[in-house]
Enzyme design. Sequence first.
Site, PDB file in Angstrom:
ATOM      1  CG  MET A 190     113.991  78.949 113.528  1.00 36.38           C
ATOM      2  SD  MET A 190     114.852  80.531 113.311  1.00 36.38           S
ATOM      3  CE  MET A 190     113.554  81.679 113.766  1.00 36.38           C
ATOM      4  CG  ASP A 222     118.017  77.919 107.938  1.00 36.45           C
ATOM      5  OD1 ASP A 222     117.555  77.594 109.048  1.00 36.45           O
ATOM      6  OD2 ASP A 222     117.469  78.740 107.185  1.00 36.45           O
ATOM      7  NE  ARG A 233     110.712  78.032 104.541  1.00 41.21           N
ATOM      8  CZ  ARG A 233     111.529  79.086 104.659  1.00 41.21           C
ATOM      9  NH1 ARG A 233     112.771  78.994 104.197  1.00 41.21           N
ATOM     10  NH2 ARG A 233     111.149  80.200 105.216  1.00 41.21           N
ATOM     11  CD  GLU A 262     111.081  76.856 110.960  1.00 43.98           C
ATOM     12  OE1 GLU A 262     110.359  77.564 111.680  1.00 43.98           O
ATOM     13  OE2 GLU A 262     111.934  77.314 110.172  1.00 43.98           O
TER      14      GLU A 262
END
Length: 412
Positions: free
Chosen positions: A189, A145, A191, A245
């Site tokens: 990916m 991330d 968040r 996402e």
Amino acid sequence: MNELKGACIIGQSGGPTSVINASAYGVIDTALKSGAITQVLGAEHGIKGVLNDRLFDMGLEDPEELRLMKYTPSSALGSCRYKIADPEKDDTDYKRILEVFKKHNVRYFFYNGGNDSMDTCHKISAYMQSVGYDCRVMGVPKTIDNDLFGTDHCPGYASAAKYIATSMMEVYQDAHVYDTGMIVVMEIMGRHAGWLTAAAALANEYGAGPDLIYLPEVDFSMPRFIEDVKRVYAEKGSCIVAVSEGIHYEDGSFVSEAKVAANDGFGHAQLGGLAAILAQVLKEQTGAKVRGIELNLLQRCGAHLASETDIEESFMAGKAAVENAVNGINGCMIGFERVIKNGKYTCKTKLIPLSEVANVEKKIPRDWINEAGNGVKSQFVDYALPLIQGEPNLPKVDSLPRFCKLKKILAK
């Protein structure tokens, strides 16, 4: 400084990456060669392995199998998503950790993970100091991330970014085969931070990237999204979209309806299914052929597309953690500092206090995202491109990858 002698524990936590084992190997290899560290223990499934006294004696492993960790994806020691409580509220876990540390004379603890793992690291470090137990705790960063505070970038990010950009270029070729138009939505990916999805923009440097990019850093509007796609489709006869996402509406709710399906051990929503949702919306709105692609786990375990730069820097992070701990440093995470010399990228390590890292997320600067919120600027490309460089010489047998095979012998 009085030399601190004793065993060390290395644990891995959170979502794996294609290079997390390179960092673990950096710790293990350096610790095995250290005169101050008497035994190197690998925790089975992170902090759970400490709590359950499931510790592998890494000194009993074949050195060649340990070396292969540099090129083996996922977490070789096993990972976990376990949140320990604040010691003021419940010190049960901490007492157990101290008990296990004393049993094995553990004086060094290295934890290889992301945001929540650094929080665990910080809590353990603070507790050991509060009870007067001499143990040096160091965080070894990991996360695709790329959202850890204080470090220029995170081990694991570059390889995932390279995988995403390469996959985008390959999909681009496929999406332009027919004489009829196609819309492709690729879910990536991320968040709360869009570093991974933004990596799709690297493909644009070579004429095979997405037309639109949507990141969690900017509130999402479905009407604007539909309008954007329709405009591009009308102009080009096709449209490729990269989307995080974790994109969310102005009220903070995730666009993905899968948000209520489950959450991980840290209470975060497990997202997914967004590409299918957006593809269905676009199919209804445009009548075009639409494909939704969810890269899912592939982007974090694609070791065959790993960045050699990422592998070597990941190893460097683990090595630096041990060297600093042996030299008396405690309660810090290893970070990366970017250095440009004669126009060339180099990287060196630095120390960041765990208290500053824990539970803080680093996001893409808003001025790296275009005004419309559907693409990134050249600043991001300049940032990410040096990180994905280099092709590792991956060990293979019969043209298939040769990953490490650890014996995992429990310490007595």
